[in-house]
Enzyme design. Structure first.
Site, PDB file in Angstrom:
ATOM      1  N   CYS A  74       5.419  -6.012   1.373  1.00  0.00           N
ATOM      2  CA  CYS A  74       5.735  -4.585   1.286  1.00  0.00           C
ATOM      3  C   CYS A  74       5.158  -3.821   2.492  1.00  0.00           C
ATOM      4  O   CYS A  74       5.634  -3.966   3.594  1.00  0.00           O
ATOM      5  CB  CYS A  74       5.254  -4.030  -0.054  1.00  0.00           C
ATOM      6  SG  CYS A  74       6.031  -2.468  -0.456  1.00  0.00           S
ATOM      7  N   TYR A  75       4.082  -3.054   2.325  1.00  0.00           N
ATOM      8  CA  TYR A  75       3.472  -2.371   3.467  1.00  0.00           C
ATOM      9  C   TYR A  75       3.081  -3.405   4.524  1.00  0.00           C
ATOM     10  O   TYR A  75       3.184  -3.156   5.729  1.00  0.00           O
ATOM     11  CB  TYR A  75       2.236  -1.600   3.011  1.00  0.00           C
ATOM     12  CG  TYR A  75       1.522  -0.852   4.115  1.00  0.00           C
ATOM     13  CD1 TYR A  75       1.976   0.389   4.558  1.00  0.00           C
ATOM     14  CD2 TYR A  75       0.392  -1.392   4.729  1.00  0.00           C
ATOM     15  CE1 TYR A  75       1.313   1.072   5.575  1.00  0.00           C
ATOM     16  CE2 TYR A  75      -0.273  -0.718   5.752  1.00  0.00           C
ATOM     17  CZ  TYR A  75       0.196   0.515   6.161  1.00  0.00           C
ATOM     18  OH  TYR A  75      -0.445   1.184   7.172  1.00  0.00           O
TER      19      TYR A  75
ATOM     20  N   GLY B 176       0.840  -1.197   0.000  1.00  0.00           N
ATOM     21  CA  GLY B 176       0.000   0.000   0.000  1.00  0.00           C
ATOM     22  C   GLY B 176       0.867   1.236   0.000  1.00  0.00           C
ATOM     23  O   GLY B 176       2.068   1.153   0.285  1.00  0.00           O
TER      24      GLY B 176
ATOM     25  N   GLU C   2       4.369 -11.436  -6.070  1.00  0.00           N
ATOM     26  CA  GLU C   2       3.255 -11.627  -7.017  1.00  0.00           C
ATOM     27  C   GLU C   2       3.544 -11.062  -8.404  1.00  0.00           C
ATOM     28  O   GLU C   2       2.844 -11.370  -9.369  1.00  0.00           O
ATOM     29  CB  GLU C   2       1.974 -10.979  -6.451  1.00  0.00           C
ATOM     30  CG  GLU C   2       1.925  -9.449  -6.436  1.00  0.00           C
ATOM     31  CD  GLU C   2       2.643  -8.812  -5.237  1.00  0.00           C
ATOM     32  OE1 GLU C   2       3.487  -9.486  -4.621  1.00  0.00           O
ATOM     33  OE2 GLU C   2       2.376  -7.633  -4.950  1.00  0.00           O
TER      34      GLU C   2
ATOM     35  N   ASP D  90     -16.299 -12.977 -23.078  1.00  0.00           N
ATOM     36  CA  ASP D  90     -16.661 -12.533 -21.721  1.00  0.00           C
ATOM     37  C   ASP D  90     -18.172 -12.520 -21.517  1.00  0.00           C
ATOM     38  O   ASP D  90     -18.693 -13.125 -20.577  1.00  0.00           O
ATOM     39  CB  ASP D  90     -16.120 -11.126 -21.426  1.00  0.00           C
ATOM     40  CG  ASP D  90     -14.656 -10.990 -21.790  1.00  0.00           C
ATOM     41  OD1 ASP D  90     -13.978 -12.029 -21.866  1.00  0.00           O
ATOM     42  OD2 ASP D  90     -14.201  -9.861 -22.012  1.00  0.00           O
TER      43      ASP D  90
ATOM     44  N   LYS E   4      -8.508 -12.224 -18.552  1.00  0.00           N
ATOM     45  CA  LYS E   4      -9.027 -12.889 -19.759  1.00  0.00           C
ATOM     46  C   LYS E   4      -8.753 -14.400 -19.806  1.00  0.00           C
ATOM     47  O   LYS E   4      -9.640 -15.192 -20.113  1.00  0.00           O
ATOM     48  CB  LYS E   4      -8.374 -12.230 -20.980  1.00  0.00           C
ATOM     49  CG  LYS E   4      -9.034 -12.562 -22.269  1.00  0.00           C
ATOM     50  CD  LYS E   4     -10.117 -11.575 -22.511  1.00  0.00           C
ATOM     51  CE  LYS E   4     -10.953 -11.897 -23.695  1.00  0.00           C
ATOM     52  NZ  LYS E   4     -12.039 -10.902 -23.793  1.00  0.00           N
TER      53      LYS E   4
ATOM     54  N   HIS F 217       7.897  -7.751  -4.051  1.00  0.00           N
ATOM     55  CA  HIS F 217       6.581  -8.242  -4.484  1.00  0.00           C
ATOM     56  C   HIS F 217       6.696  -9.609  -5.154  1.00  0.00           C
ATOM     57  O   HIS F 217       6.970  -9.679  -6.347  1.00  0.00           O
ATOM     58  CB  HIS F 217       5.943  -7.235  -5.443  1.00  0.00           C
ATOM     59  CG  HIS F 217       5.532  -5.973  -4.754  1.00  0.00           C
ATOM     60  ND1 HIS F 217       4.286  -5.796  -4.214  1.00  0.00           N
ATOM     61  CD2 HIS F 217       6.233  -4.848  -4.468  1.00  0.00           C
ATOM     62  CE1 HIS F 217       4.217  -4.602  -3.638  1.00  0.00           C
ATOM     63  NE2 HIS F 217       5.385  -4.004  -3.787  1.00  0.00           N
TER      64      HIS F 217
END
Ligand code: XMP
Length: 518
Positions: free
Chosen positions: A87-88, A60, A176, A232, A374, A174
């Site tokens: 992180c945060y 954040g 991710e 979609d 997607k 990070h």
């Protein structure tokens, strides 16, 4: 299994406003583990009600010692559930356990090298030295008692740390983000070695969860499902059909800005193939008249988006009581329009299915895919047994060819673009390239240039062709199209489409470009 059972094996992610929170959820889903994002201020009781197997604290933009910290109940940290702070999230864990967090001066942004100090638990099977993605201003300058360093970055900053039994682990970088080497292993270690998550979250379970949620949201109501011809909205229509049968009606508004014959093909696949209750309405004259003389891209988008909803409103009125509108909004549409919860992302383009809604809209929205990317939607489509040609179809923007005709949209220009684009797509299929490309399309640029055909001078329009590789449309690279294919495309289009005498290939990546031209 019921939805409640997925939670038991899954993860709650507390969102402190990171631009990567949805990406964390996606990475967790990639391990077939259920995840739910909740606001940072959610109470421990509320979290425990969901019976998750682990917690992740996101990054954040705030400082733990600042005045404007996001709401958070420190009692959450008293749980016995394993916690990963990113992180945060790392700084928050350090701060609450008695460590010190200070400004790191310039901070660290982008790639950093880290050395692993403890290769058990979180870092097991991660290379001793690797490249990671950092994006932080603050850093931990004193560890809490009984915590230890798991990894440090080359400039001495604590890159990862843990308490004694690693029930609390944290990374300053990070894991991710795709650029972090070993990021997937780190997340897997947390989910399966440190926590006791289970890989039960599949496309089939996603469908079951959404069917339950749709039934809950809609009650006895009736739903209009807007279908556009792409994967979609077709997945949404199929989901709705599965959830509430004939109380959902799929409507395809043909705005006249679709690819050639696309409306017909889509109706056939959904009605004949899946038994979906679907109607197509040809509204093209109405859209064209509203677009007359309009050249500004944002104005065109708004006009098309608004007309879309007005047409829906009218058709729904004709159909009787309809209180819900289902849309195939995906996560990238939500963030690019800057309307994601807890974010302040800039509006890059007002995407059709989010930015264009008029304020007096009378529908409640049903958007079952708005957390997905997607490729995840395609997996759901396969599970629902939609035809492969529809599943693999390249993404198509809501405003359709309206944003692929630069300047004013006219009937004649639409026809030229449809013809040319059909040839382009045919050749990609012929050369077996279609499925290697994430999205390919043509853009009509009504700028005339001089050419020669036979002995005749020509003075006709320019056609731009674009093909990109991407995983989610948020970043993209231009596709290295074989020169033979490019030659074939250019020759066939110039020779058979009247109104085009020159073809150019777009070699811009995103960023700095966007995928569409408008
Ligand atoms: P951009 O041009 O923003 O496109 O890089 C990213 C992806 O989004 C699609 N796109 C849209 N999809 N409504 C949609 O449903 C829209 O208004 C819209 N505008 C762009 C685009 O085709 C690409 O796949």
């Amino acid at each position: 299994m019921t939805v409640d059972d997925y939670y038991k094996n899954g993860v709650v992610i507390l969102d402190f406003g990171s631009q990567y929170t949805q990406l964390i959820a996606r990475r967790v889903r990639e391990q077939k583990v259920f995840s739910e994002i909740l606001p940072s201020e959610t109470s421990l009781e509320n979290i425990l009600d969901r019976k998750p197997a682990a917690l992740i604290l996101s990054g954040g933009p705030s400082s733990v010692y600042g005045d404007e910290v996001p709401g958070f109940n420190p009692s959450v940290l008293d749980t016995e559930l394993p916690i990963l702070g990113i992180c945060y999230g790392l700084q928050l864990l350090a701060h609450h356990a008695g460590g010190s967090v200070e400004s790191a001066g310039q901070g660290e942004y982008g790639f950093a090298k880290i050395e692993v100090d403890d290769s058990t638990g979180l870092f097991s099977e991660v290379s001793g030295s690797s490249q990671v993605w950092m994006s932080h201003m603050d850093r931990v300058t004193k560890l809490p008692d009984n915590w230890h360093i798991l990894a440090h970055s080359s400039n001495g900053i604590i890159a990862a740390m843990a308490n004694e039994d690693q029930s609390r682990v944290a990374t300053q970088f990070h894991p991710e983000v795709a650029h972090t080497e070993g990021g997937e292993t780190i997340l897997r270690n947390f989910l399966f070695k440190i926590a006791d998550c289970a890989s039960t979250w599949t496309a089939g379970n996603f469908i079951q969860e959404k069917v339950e949620l749709i039934r809950k949201q809609v009650g006895d109501g009736k739903v209009l499902a807007g279908v556009s011809g792409g994967v979609d909205s077709s997945v949404v229509a199929a989901l709705l059909h599965k959830a509430i049968g004939d109380r959902s009606t799929a409507v395809l508004i043909d705005h006249g800005l679709m690819r050639k014959d696309e409306a017909k093909q889509c109706v056939k696949a959904l009605s004949d193939g899946l038994g979906v209750n679907i109607y197509a309405y040809d509204e093209s004259e109405l859209f064209l008249s509203k677009l007359e003389g309009v050249t500004d891209p944002e104005k065109k988008r708004k006009i098309i988006g608004n007309q879309f909803i007005y047409s829906f409103d009218r058709i729904a009125g004709e159909m009787g009581e309809m209180s819900f509108l289902a849309q195939g909004t995906l996560y990238p549409d939500v963030i690019e329009s800057g309307v994601s919860k807890g974010r302040t992302a800039h509006v890059i383009k007002s995407h059709h299915n989010v930015g264009g809604l008029p304020e007096d809209m009378e529908f409640e929205l049903v958007e079952p895919l708005n957390e997905l990317f997607k490729d995840e939607v395609r997996n759901v489509g396969r599970e629902l047994e939609l035809p492969e040609s529809l599943i693999e179809r390249h993404p198509f923007p809501g405003p359709g060819l309206g944003v692929r005709i630069i300047g004013e949209v006219t009937k004649e220009r639409i026809q030229i673009l449809q013809e040319a684009d059909q040839i382009y797509m045919d050749i990609l299929h012929e050369d077996n390239l279609y499925n290697e490309i994430w999205q390919a399309f043509s853009v009509l640029i009504p700028v005339q240039t001089v050419g020669v055909m036979g002995d005749q001078r020509t003075y006709e329009n320019l056609l731009g062709i674009r093909a990109v590789t991407s995983t989610d449309g948020m970043t993209a690279d231009w596709y290295r199209m074989p020169p033979e294919t490019l030659t074939k495309i250019s020759n066939r289009i110039v020779n058979s489409v009247r109104g085009i005498n020159r073809v150019v290939y777009d070699i811009t990546s995103k960023p700095p470009g966007t995928i569409e031209w408008e």
